[in-house]
Design a protein around this motif. Structure first.
Motif, mmCIF file in Angstrom:
data_model
loop_
_atom_site.group_PDB
_atom_site.id
_atom_site.type_symbol
_atom_site.label_atom_id
_atom_site.label_comp_id
_atom_site.label_asym_id
_atom_site.label_seq_id
_atom_site.Cartn_x
_atom_site.Cartn_y
_atom_site.Cartn_z
ATOM 1 N N SER A 75 3.395 11.957 -14.296
ATOM 2 C CA SER A 75 3.510 10.653 -14.950
ATOM 3 C C SER A 75 4.014 9.559 -14.014
ATOM 4 N N PRO A 76 5.081 9.796 -13.220
ATOM 5 C CA PRO A 76 5.523 8.719 -12.315
ATOM 6 C C PRO A 76 4.441 8.282 -11.337
ATOM 7 N N LYS A 77 3.694 9.255 -10.799
ATOM 8 C CA LYS A 77 2.624 8.905 -9.862
ATOM 9 C C LYS A 77 1.527 8.114 -10.567
ATOM 10 N N MET A 78 1.194 8.512 -11.801
ATOM 11 C CA MET A 78 0.166 7.790 -12.538
ATOM 12 C C MET A 78 0.611 6.369 -12.862
ATOM 13 N N ASP A 81 0.497 4.309 -9.745
ATOM 14 C CA ASP A 81 -0.888 4.002 -9.402
ATOM 15 C C ASP A 81 -1.459 2.950 -10.343
ATOM 16 N N ALA A 82 -1.076 3.020 -11.653
ATOM 17 C CA ALA A 82 -1.578 2.034 -12.615
ATOM 18 C C ALA A 82 -1.050 0.640 -12.303
ATOM 19 N N ARG A 83 0.195 0.554 -11.823
ATOM 20 C CA ARG A 83 0.778 -0.756 -11.506
ATOM 21 C C ARG A 83 0.318 -1.284 -10.142
ATOM 22 N N SER A 84 -0.094 -0.388 -9.278
ATOM 23 C CA SER A 84 -0.464 -0.792 -7.916
ATOM 24 C C SER A 84 -1.853 -1.443 -7.887
ATOM 25 N N PHE A 85 -1.999 -2.475 -7.004
ATOM 26 C CA PHE A 85 -3.305 -3.116 -6.804
ATOM 27 C C PHE A 85 -4.061 -2.495 -5.630
ATOM 28 N N ARG A 86 -3.401 -1.605 -4.912
ATOM 29 C CA ARG A 86 -3.986 -0.984 -3.716
ATOM 30 C C ARG A 86 -4.506 -2.073 -2.748
ATOM 31 N N GLU A 87 -3.678 -3.089 -2.557
ATOM 32 C CA GLU A 87 -4.109 -4.222 -1.737
ATOM 33 C C GLU A 87 -4.049 -3.927 -0.243
ATOM 34 N N TYR A 88 -3.517 -2.768 0.110
ATOM 35 C CA TYR A 88 -3.403 -2.460 1.534
ATOM 36 C C TYR A 88 -4.615 -1.705 2.078
ATOM 37 N N VAL A 89 -5.676 -1.700 1.320
ATOM 38 C CA VAL A 89 -6.902 -1.099 1.831
ATOM 39 C C VAL A 89 -7.425 -1.944 3.006
ATOM 40 N N ARG A 90 -7.968 -1.297 4.002
ATOM 41 C CA ARG A 90 -8.510 -2.002 5.165
ATOM 42 C C ARG A 90 -9.898 -2.541 4.840
ATOM 43 N N GLY A 91 -10.156 -3.729 5.341
ATOM 44 C CA GLY A 91 -11.447 -4.343 5.073
ATOM 45 C C GLY A 91 -12.596 -3.518 5.596
ATOM 46 N N SER A 92 -12.418 -2.922 6.762
ATOM 47 C CA SER A 92 -13.507 -2.133 7.348
ATOM 48 C C SER A 92 -13.820 -0.896 6.524
ATOM 49 N N SER A 93 -12.809 -0.363 5.782
ATOM 50 C CA SER A 93 -13.054 0.854 4.999
ATOM 51 C C SER A 93 -13.899 0.580 3.762
ATOM 52 N N LEU A 94 -14.035 -0.696 3.381
ATOM 53 C CA LEU A 94 -14.862 -1.014 2.207
ATOM 54 C C LEU A 94 -16.329 -0.692 2.450
ATOM 55 N N ARG A 95 -16.732 -0.595 3.715
ATOM 56 C CA ARG A 95 -18.140 -0.303 4.014
ATOM 57 C C ARG A 95 -18.514 1.139 3.643
ATOM 58 N N SER A 96 -17.497 1.989 3.466
ATOM 59 C CA SER A 96 -17.789 3.386 3.098
ATOM 60 C C SER A 96 -17.982 3.561 1.587
ATOM 61 N N PHE A 97 -17.711 2.536 0.777
ATOM 62 C CA PHE A 97 -17.894 2.633 -0.677
ATOM 63 C C PHE A 97 -19.374 2.624 -1.016
ATOM 64 N N HIS A 98 -19.744 3.393 -2.031
ATOM 65 C CA HIS A 98 -21.144 3.418 -2.461
ATOM 66 C C HIS A 98 -21.538 2.106 -3.134
#
Length: 661
Positions: A75-78, A81-98
């Motif tokens: 539950s704490p991890k969920m 994760d629900a509150r997080s925006f995951r804004e620290y994703v790298r821009g270059s890694s977005l190219r691997s998304f389908h």
């Protein structure tokens, strides 16, 4: 989680068995249904009370522990994760998304960021912007409450199982294991039960039974634990003023209810209420359900007829259903004490007399089950109310017990008016019946007189003499025929037809019976006439229809006497009168787990709807300056990439390209 799912499957299978198989019935019910072999096997798994079996409670406890650990760990991890925006994703890694889209724009990065933010806000997304050098990362999310669905669903399992454990026998058994409570195994009055056999009135959870006869009152329930019982005091006193039952034409009860008076010992106040099936009484946290009904100690007036020796004098005695009665029967060996336990009185016995099947006494629970309406089927013109019947149990001097059932009134079976006398060794067996012919006064007196006369050598000899005199062809044959008749009557009285043919070769048995049966029957006719002469009654007419009726009666007497050796009771009892006292069987329960289960069900509904109808979607947009304009890369993802998600991405893709122009 895999372990918890496995346990949940076990509980589902067990619950299925508990739903299909009626629970908490008498062992004899299951023996009749499955037989002794399968009963012994199923009994090891306690499927008769599966919801309170040790293995079911153990699985429930393991499921609670396992699922609780899962909820606490995840539950704490969920939630993070629900509150997080995951804004620290790298821009270059977005190219691997389908699901991604790229575009260039002549507008400045700040202008493009503002356009996208406005569109996301219009679609209900929350977002957060992070500056990464000269680039910007916009992280947006929608439907994060989806994670709450998993938490609520798993918490619901824990809450429901805890509620089930609260309403099970576990609280009572814990008091037996840890609280010093000892189930009572001896017969005693409730007032004599020691403290160790009584539970606290503040017991948080229990389910007990209470039998209250009409006019009586009770403030205690009985809880079965292993091979004994515990007494559960109630916070009120319950008096049964009247028990009302209505019947179908089949003799089955269509409905039954109890008119009770409840008295609060703390305040002294009383109130009246009617308890029916599905309409219980609720007071002070205790619910009283109408469970069934039983005999409340009906008073019986009976007449006993000796079945041993030459005595034929009937005797009157009284009995009470549910209480042992001691009587003494005179026999050739002297006075024989008997212990009789009257187990039931049925005032109405509606039977189908169209076939050869003899009536079978019905258990109370069979009648209770008919309240559902199954007894109100198609009309049967052969149904007859054959009157009251009494059931009792006799324990012989050898310690062996037999159960008996006798009908108060004679029944017309196969054209003859007879009294039925049933016997069986155990409740798992069907009754075996003998038919005792009724005389002109609709009683068994004349049959019993003939039975006693067969044990009187003088009367037996005189009957054989009259038979031989009338049927001997010559005077020389008369002594031989007389001796044969005496021997046949003596052997027949002691052992029936089996005693006559047991020493005869099998090939000659039919021939011997063909000679012995008419001789015995004609001798019984003579014996009947002798007894009527001694009683000052007119002789019977042996011609015409009257003669046929007399012959039929003697033939029925012959069959009854032939079966009498298989009737082990030294006395035959008929019901002379009775005063019926009915009792209501209540189930009293304090079930705090009910509200807990309701709360768990609410959590389960919230969890299921959250998981299935709230979709977690996330969008990242990377905006990088390029000359006078901007280079943009966007990606979209979801936990469940369904067809709806693909359509939503297509709409986002079109909007993204439009906003970048």
């Amino acid at each position: 989680m895999r372990f918890a799912v496995s346990l949940l499957m076990f509980i589902c299978v067990a619950s299925l068995i508990g739903t299909v198989l009626q629970q908490n019935q008498a062992a004899n019910t299951y023996i009749d249904q499955f037989g002794p072999f399968w009963f012994a096997i199923f009994d090891k798994f306690s499927i008769w009370h599966i919801y309170n079996s040790w293995w079911f409670l153990l699985i429930m406890a393991f499921l609670v522990v396992s699922t609780s650990i899962c909820v606490v760990r995840n539950s704490p991890k969920m939630m993070r994760d629900a509150r997080s925006f995951r804004e620290y994703v790298r821009g270059s890694s977005l190219r691997s998304f389908h699901h991604r889209v790229e575009a260039t724009s002549n507008a400045a990065p700040a202008e493009n960021l503002l356009r996208i933010q406005q569109w996301l806000k219009s679609q209900g997304y929350k977002f957060k912007v992070r500056q990464d050098g000269d680039s910007m990362i916009l992280a947006a999310k929608k439907g994060s409450a989806n994670r709450l669905g998993y938490i609520f669903a798993h918490t619901a399992i824990v809450v429901i199982c805890v509620g089930g454990l609260l309403d099970s026998e576990l609280p009572v058994r814990l008091q037996v294991w840890l609280g010093g409570k000892v189930p009572i195994t001896d017969n005693m009055l409730i007032s004599e039960v020691p403290v160790s056999g009584r539970l606290s009135p503040a017991n948080p959870s229990f389910r007990a039974n209470m039998l209250v006869p009409e006019g009586a009152q009770s403030s205690s329930g009985i809880i079965s634990v292993d091979n004994g019982v515990l007494v559960q005091p109630l916070p009120f006193n319950l008096k049964l003023n009247k028990f009302v039952v209505d019947y179908y034409s089949t003799g089955m009860p269509s409905s039954f209810k109890s008119e009770v008076e409840v008295t609060d010992p703390d305040t002294g106040k009383s109130f009246s209420q009617t308890i029916e099936v599905n309409e219980p009484l609720r007071y002070k946290g205790v619910t009283v359900y109408q469970s069934s009904f039983d005999d409340g100690g009906s008073k019986l007036q009976l007449v006993g007829y000796p079945l041993v020796g030459a005595g034929n004098k009937p005797f009157d005695f009284n009995g009470v259903v549910g209480k042992p009665t001691e009587i003494t029967v005179n026999s050739n060996q002297g006075q024989m004490p008997l212990a009789i336990d009257f187990s039931g009185l049925r005032v109405i016995n509606v039977e189908d007399l169209s076939g050869d099947t003899l009536p079978q006494p019905k258990a109370v629970m069979e009648h209770v089950a008919s309240v559902t309406g199954s007894a109100a089927g198609a009309k049967n013109d052969h149904l007859r109310n054959v009157g009251p019947s009494v059931q009792y149990r006799i324990v012989g001097n050898d310690g062996q017990a037999h159960e008996y059932t006798n009908y108060m009134l004679p029944l017309m079976l196969d054209g003859s008016l007879v009294f039925l006398a049933g016997v069986r060794e155990t409740a798992a067996q069907p009754y075996r019946y003998i038919r005792i012919p009724a005389d002109a006064d609709n009683s068994v007196v004349e049959f019993m007189n003939i039975r006693a006369a067969l044990a009187n050598p003088a009367l037996l000899n005189e009957a054989a003499l009259r038979f031989s005199t009338k049927n001997a062809n010559t005077e020389l044959q008369q002594p031989l025929l007389h001796k044969a008749a005496v021997g046949a009557l003596e052997t027949f009285y002691k052992a029936g037809f089996n005693g006559i043919i047991e020493k005869v070769p099998e090939k000659d048995r039919e021939k011997v019976l063909g000679f012995a049966v008419p001789m015995i029957q004609l001798s019984l006719m003579e014996l009947r006439d002798i007894l009527r002469e001694q009683a000052g009654k007119p002789p019977l007419d042996h011609t015409g229809q009257a003669g046929q009726d007399a012959d039929a009666w003697v033939q029925m007497t012959l069959l009854a006497l032939a079966n009498l050796p298989d009737y082990p009771a030294p006395v035959f009892m008929t019901l002379k009168g009775f005063e019926q006292i009915e009792a209501s069987v209540f189930q009293v329960a304090r079930s705090p787990g009910k509200n807990t289960v309701y709360l768990g069900c609410l959590f389960l509904v919230i969890g299921v709807f959250s998981m299935f109808y709230i979709r977690d979607r996330r969008i990242w947009v990377w905006i990088k300056p390029q000359g006078q304009g901007s280079e943009m890369l966007a990606a979209m993802t979801s936990q469940r990439r369904t067809l709806d998600f693909n359509h939503e991405f297509d709409r986002f893709k079109e909007a993204f390209k439009r906003l970048s122009t």
